[in-house]
Write an enzyme that holds these catalytic residues in place. Structure first.
Site, mmCIF file in Angstrom:
data_model
loop_
_atom_site.group_PDB
_atom_site.id
_atom_site.type_symbol
_atom_site.label_atom_id
_atom_site.label_comp_id
_atom_site.label_asym_id
_atom_site.label_seq_id
_atom_site.Cartn_x
_atom_site.Cartn_y
_atom_site.Cartn_z
ATOM 1 C CG ASP A 8 -2.298 7.856 88.798
ATOM 2 O OD1 ASP A 8 -3.430 7.540 89.211
ATOM 3 O OD2 ASP A 8 -1.268 7.786 89.496
ATOM 4 C CG ASP A 10 -3.845 9.171 94.988
ATOM 5 O OD1 ASP A 10 -3.754 10.285 95.546
ATOM 6 O OD2 ASP A 10 -4.903 8.516 94.960
#
Length: 219
Positions: A8, A10
């Site tokens: 991922d 953020d």
């Protein structure tokens, strides 16, 4: 079969919460709505924009969700134009990426960012060439749908059982489990360890230095 470490962005690679909260507040202000508190905004990081607005305003209609999503995009662009977007890498991330590559892992990204936002972020840190597959909200259903993981696995020549999805939210863990990949939670992001555990994390690491060892133990 290749091993794939799928990150991922953020809350996992970079700390972008200040930008996200400011853009969300701007979007709600322009719609003459009371902005969510920042804790609520952090809870929806990782979802695609329309789904994020649905989570924040479950009783609103679809037109408002779509309008707020567009306003958020415009707010983020204004912040970027004013030089206010900062997305620093979390401590130890570069060393973790180096260690994984040295051990033969391929690297990828699966994120709720747009193609444009992800490209800008990776370029700012000189990371673009490090990743063999980039999956974004522009081309897939929102997390926790497994489409991003499926596409990344195919592009990398990996398999679900040789893939680890590394993220900071329950959406990442649910997506990984739905795709039959390994779910690796990071405790420095926007959801707590209890949330990650409840969503099915196979392991949770407290700092990036522990990440290579965790993946090597899983695969």
């Amino acid at each position: 079969m290749n091993r794939l470490a799928l990150f991922d962005c953020d809350g996992t690679l970079v700390d972008s919460q200040a930008n996200i909260c400011m853009a969300m507040e701007d979007a709600f202000d322009r719609a003459r709505l009371t902005p969510p508190d920042r804790a609520a905004t952090r809870r929806i990081v990782g979802l695609s924009l329309v789904e994020a607005m649905q989570a924040l305003l479950p009783d609103a209609d679809a037109a408002l969700h779509q309008s707020l999503a567009e306003d958020y995009k415009q707010a983020f662009r204004r912040l970027h134009g004013r030089g206010l977007v900062e997305e620093p890498l979390f401590d130890g991330i570069l060393a973790a990426l180096d260690a994984l590559e040295a051990d033969g892992w391929l690297l990828g990204v699966a994120t709720g960012k747009s193609d444009r936002g992800l490209a800008r972020c990776l370029e700012a840190h000189g990371l673009t060439r490090r990743f063999v597959t980039l999956q974004t909200a522009d081309r897939h259903p929102s997390k926790p749908h497994p489409a991003m993981v499926h596409a990344a696995v195919a592009e990398a020549g990996a398999a679900p059982e040789t893939t680890a999805m590394i993220g900071d939210t329950s959406y990442d863990m649910l997506m990984a489990r739905s795709a039959s990949a390994h779910a690796v939670g990071v405790a420095w992001g926007y959801h707590g360890s209890d949330d990650l555990d409840a969503a099915g994390a196979h392991c949770i690491v407290a700092d990036a230095a522990r990440l290579p060892a965790c993946l090597m133990e899983l695969l």
